[in-house]
Design a protein around this motif. Sequence first.
Motif, PDB file in Angstrom:
ATOM      1  N   ASP A  18      35.934  38.955  46.092  1.00 23.38           N
ATOM      2  CA  ASP A  18      36.726  37.785  45.680  1.00 23.38           C
ATOM      3  C   ASP A  18      37.627  37.234  46.778  1.00 23.38           C
ATOM      4  O   ASP A  18      38.324  36.239  46.572  1.00 23.38           O
ATOM      5  N   HIS A  43      27.702  41.076  41.438  1.00 21.51           N
ATOM      6  CA  HIS A  43      29.088  41.198  41.897  1.00 21.51           C
ATOM      7  C   HIS A  43      29.221  40.460  43.216  1.00 21.51           C
ATOM      8  O   HIS A  43      28.295  40.469  44.021  1.00 21.51           O
ATOM      9  N   HIS A  92      40.524  48.046  38.732  1.00 18.04           N
ATOM     10  CA  HIS A  92      40.452  47.790  37.294  1.00 18.04           C
ATOM     11  C   HIS A  92      40.664  49.057  36.464  1.00 18.04           C
ATOM     12  O   HIS A  92      40.419  49.043  35.249  1.00 18.04           O
ATOM     13  N   ARG A 111      30.640  33.296  45.540  1.00 15.96           N
ATOM     14  CA  ARG A 111      31.248  33.207  44.199  1.00 15.96           C
ATOM     15  C   ARG A 111      30.758  31.948  43.472  1.00 15.96           C
ATOM     16  O   ARG A 111      30.567  31.953  42.245  1.00 15.96           O
TER      17      ARG A 111
HETATM   18 MG    MG Z   1      35.856  41.110  40.900  1.00 15.75          MG
END
Ligand code: MG
Length: 143
Positions: free
Chosen positions: A120, A117, A54, A87
């Motif tokens: 993913d 967190h 990111h 998730r």
């Molecule tokens: Mg992420």
Amino acid sequence: MALERTLSIIKPDGVAKNVVGAIINRFETAGLRVVGQKMMHLSKEKAEGFYAEHSERPFFGALVEFMTSGPIVVMVLEGEDAVRKNREIMGATNPQEAAAGTLRADYADTIDENAVHGSDAVESAAREIAYFFSDEEICPRTR
Ligand code: MG
Ligand code: RTP
């Protein structure tokens, strides 16, 4: 369904709210097992490295500042379909969009301070686990 591992972090806001146990309880209730766990206070360098994907995003500076603002709990969760299951338990990144009963709906205040967190994908999980844990620090269940 494959036995998987995923990386979970209880972010500084979750630790500050004293809901570490409540969050872990959700994982255990869903059948995920904690096979690695440590508390740490991230340095700027360690946080930047973790969220390197990111680094060009406009929120990167705020994200690193937040993640270094207090202690976190880092965990390896193991179980069937662990990446997707984690998730699902977490809920959407933005707590305003997170489904009722998810961790972010219950414990997150904003998209920037969103309690947890979770990796993913299986590939990112392997990389993220290795970023925080040596092999000796992971303790697969024998019973
Ligand atoms: Mg992420
Ligand atoms: P995470 O990596 O922390 O589990 O969150 P995520 O997969 O749901 O979301 P991701 O896209 O990977 O973003 C990482 C973290 O950056 C912050 N963020 N802020 N202001 C924004 O638009 C924005 N977008 C993302 C969030 O704190 C997010 O958890």
